[in-house]
Design a protein around this motif. Structure first.
Motif, PDB file in Angstrom:
ATOM      1  N   ASP A   1       4.011   0.503  -7.837  1.00  0.00           N
ATOM      2  CA  ASP A   1       3.266   0.283  -9.080  1.00  0.00           C
ATOM      3  C   ASP A   1       4.038  -0.671  -9.980  1.00  0.00           C
TER       4      ASP A   1
ATOM      5  N   LYS B   1       0.834  -1.218   0.000  1.00  0.00           N
ATOM      6  CA  LYS B   1       0.000   0.000   0.000  1.00  0.00           C
ATOM      7  C   LYS B   1       0.867   1.266   0.000  1.00  0.00           C
ATOM      8  N   THR B   2       2.100   1.155  -0.441  1.00  0.00           N
ATOM      9  CA  THR B   2       3.027   2.294  -0.369  1.00  0.00           C
ATOM     10  C   THR B   2       3.092   3.083  -1.664  1.00  0.00           C
ATOM     11  N   GLY B   3       2.184   2.829  -2.576  1.00  0.00           N
ATOM     12  CA  GLY B   3       2.234   3.500  -3.872  1.00  0.00           C
ATOM     13  C   GLY B   3       3.074   2.751  -4.886  1.00  0.00           C
TER      14      GLY B   3
ATOM     15  N   ASP C   1       4.909   0.218 -13.563  1.00  0.00           N
ATOM     16  CA  ASP C   1       5.971   1.185 -13.840  1.00  0.00           C
ATOM     17  C   ASP C   1       7.169   0.528 -14.534  1.00  0.00           C
TER      18      ASP C   1
ATOM     19  N   SER D   1      14.024   0.735  -7.214  1.00  0.00           N
ATOM     20  CA  SER D   1      13.385   2.050  -7.250  1.00  0.00           C
ATOM     21  C   SER D   1      14.050   2.932  -8.302  1.00  0.00           C
TER      22      SER D   1
ATOM     23  N   SER E   1       9.719   5.392 -14.462  1.00  0.00           N
ATOM     24  CA  SER E   1      10.116   6.444 -13.526  1.00  0.00           C
ATOM     25  C   SER E   1      11.627   6.612 -13.495  1.00  0.00           C
TER      26      SER E   1
END
Length: 427
Positions: free
Chosen positions: A125, A121-123, A128, A331, A350
């Motif tokens: 995706d 639930k931390t965003g 991506d 990330s 990203s």
């Protein structure tokens, strides 16, 4: 019982015993930060950046401590992971050569990541990630690995050597042109011995197969398909094998090459290399290095390569910690650092637009070739996931370029060897 199946069955028994023995203790959350072990591969800047990112992750929070342990080359990690499975003493996260995902996932040795993606639930995706780079992290419809240091094969050209030979400062676009350019750039002394040659065919233990795959793809062929049907005896593979062999023995304009030193020492004008080789070659060469697409013939098409992160932890609390570490390592911020330091490709949308990545490519446009080639990629041949698949293909290339054996016969022998390995260790 077949060798690898037996090893994995023993491992699963060992793991189930460990879980039962742990019992209620495993249900209790540990006090303080959760400690996990990360098995990594790769040396040089690719190894250094992993260590740097582990240090940054540990300093960025106080809930997880990662211990990084170097385990050797991809092939060594494969063997050590098999041994760890048998002993029931697994790391929590492991850096794997991407084709090995299927080998371990099919027998339940890797943790299915779908559960973490669904609960996160931390965003986070998943969409991506670039589809062509996360695709081989899946097995049987479920996600088992995340892309981290991904690459495509490239052709590296000595632009100065080309210019001296009257050639344009660009890479050959087709294999026909590759052969023609190699002839023009080759030099010999009065005794007919080579002073410099057009190309070095990379014979690396863990990479020779990769460049051969890309060349076969460009001829419109396959090494093997998703169902492990082997296509080496078909025309595209035989034509490519014959071309390479003719350049070594008939044209005498190419040579088998063990390392990039032949390129850096100006023995050859062209060499194959990974996207991840770019930083090393550009920084060490005292001549213009032109990174370029692999030559096409019927089409431009290359295999995706490089490494993925997989979870092997057997404890639910360490699994949660491992997931946080895997998210960090993939990330945009961490991947941008990997891209800049090594030349590996951005793995996500990203990361592609991350300010440091954008600035890096603006300052170094020549390095963007790997990203541009992403549109012409497909997964590696299925036979690479076999325990001895890469070595069988390496021996095939050795027979062609050192043994000068008949290409059709070599393709037939290699196909038989791969089929036997599939039946012995995978089927």
């Amino acid at each position: 019982m077949k060798r690898y199946v037996l090893v994995l069955l023993i491992a699963l028994l060992a793991l189930s015993t460990t879980v039962v023995w742990a019992g209620a203790a495993a249900e209790k959350a540990p006090e303080g930060p959760v400690k996990i072990v990360y098995w990594r591969s790769l040396t040089g800047v690719a190894g250094e950046v992993q260590e740097e990112l582990v240090t940054r992750f540990n300093a960025s929070q106080d809930k997880v401590i990662v211990e990084s342990q170097f385990q050797g080359a991809y092939a060594e990690i494969l063997q050590k992971l098999l041994a760890a499975l048998a002993a029931g003493e697994l790391p929590d996260v492991v850096l794997l050569d991407s084709p090995f995902v299927a080998l371990f996932a099919k027998d339940g040795a890797l943790v299915n990541l779908d559960q973490f993606v669904e609960k996160d639930k931390t965003g986070f995706d998943l969409d991506d990630y670039i589809p062509g780079l996360i695709q081989d992290g899946y097995y049987d419809g479920s996600l088992y690995a995340m892309p981290v240091m991904r690459s495509t094969p490239l052709l590296y050209v000595n632009g100065d050597m080309f210019a001296e030979a009257g050639l344009p400062r660009r890479a050959p676009k087709t294999w026909d042109e590759f052969r023609e350019f190699s002839k023009k750039v080759s030099k010999y002394n009065a005794a007919g011995e080579p002073i410099q040659l057009g190309a070095g065919f990379t014979m690396g233990q863990t990479s020779a197969h990769w460049y051969f795959q890309g060349a076969v793809y460009s001829f419109g062929g396959l090494v093997s398909d998703e169902q492990f049907n082997i296509h080496l005896t078909e025309e595209p593979a035989v034509k490519l094998a014959t071309l390479w062999q003719d350049m070594v023995f008939k044209d005498k304009t190419a040579m088998p090459s063990i390392s990039h030193d032949d390129f850096l020492n100006k023995k050859v004008a062209m060499v194959f290399g990974s996207t991840g080789s770019m930083g090393n070659l550009l920084s060490r060469a005292d001549f213009e290095v032109i990174p370029a697409f692999m030559p096409g013939q019927v089409k431009n098409l290359v295999p995706v390569g490089g490494s993925v992160l997989a979870m092997t932890s057997t404890d639910k609390f360490r699994q949660s910690a491992a997931w946080e570490f895997m998210k960090y390592m993939t990330s945009a911020e961490a991947n941008s650092e990997i891209v800049i330091k090594t030349g590996y490709m951005p793995i996500s949308k990203s990361s592609m637009v991350y300010p440091a990545t954008v600035a890096y490519y603006e300052a170094n446009p020549v390095r963007k070739v790997a990203v541009d080639q992403l549109q012409f990629t497909r997964p590696q041949a299925s036979v690479i996931s076999l325990g001895k698949g890469t070595e069988i293909l390496r021996q095939m290339i050795e027979k062609l370029l050192i043994g000068n054996m008949d290409p059709k016969k070599v393709m037939e022998e290699t196909s038989a060897d791969l089929l036997k390995e599939y039946n012995d260790s995978f089927k």
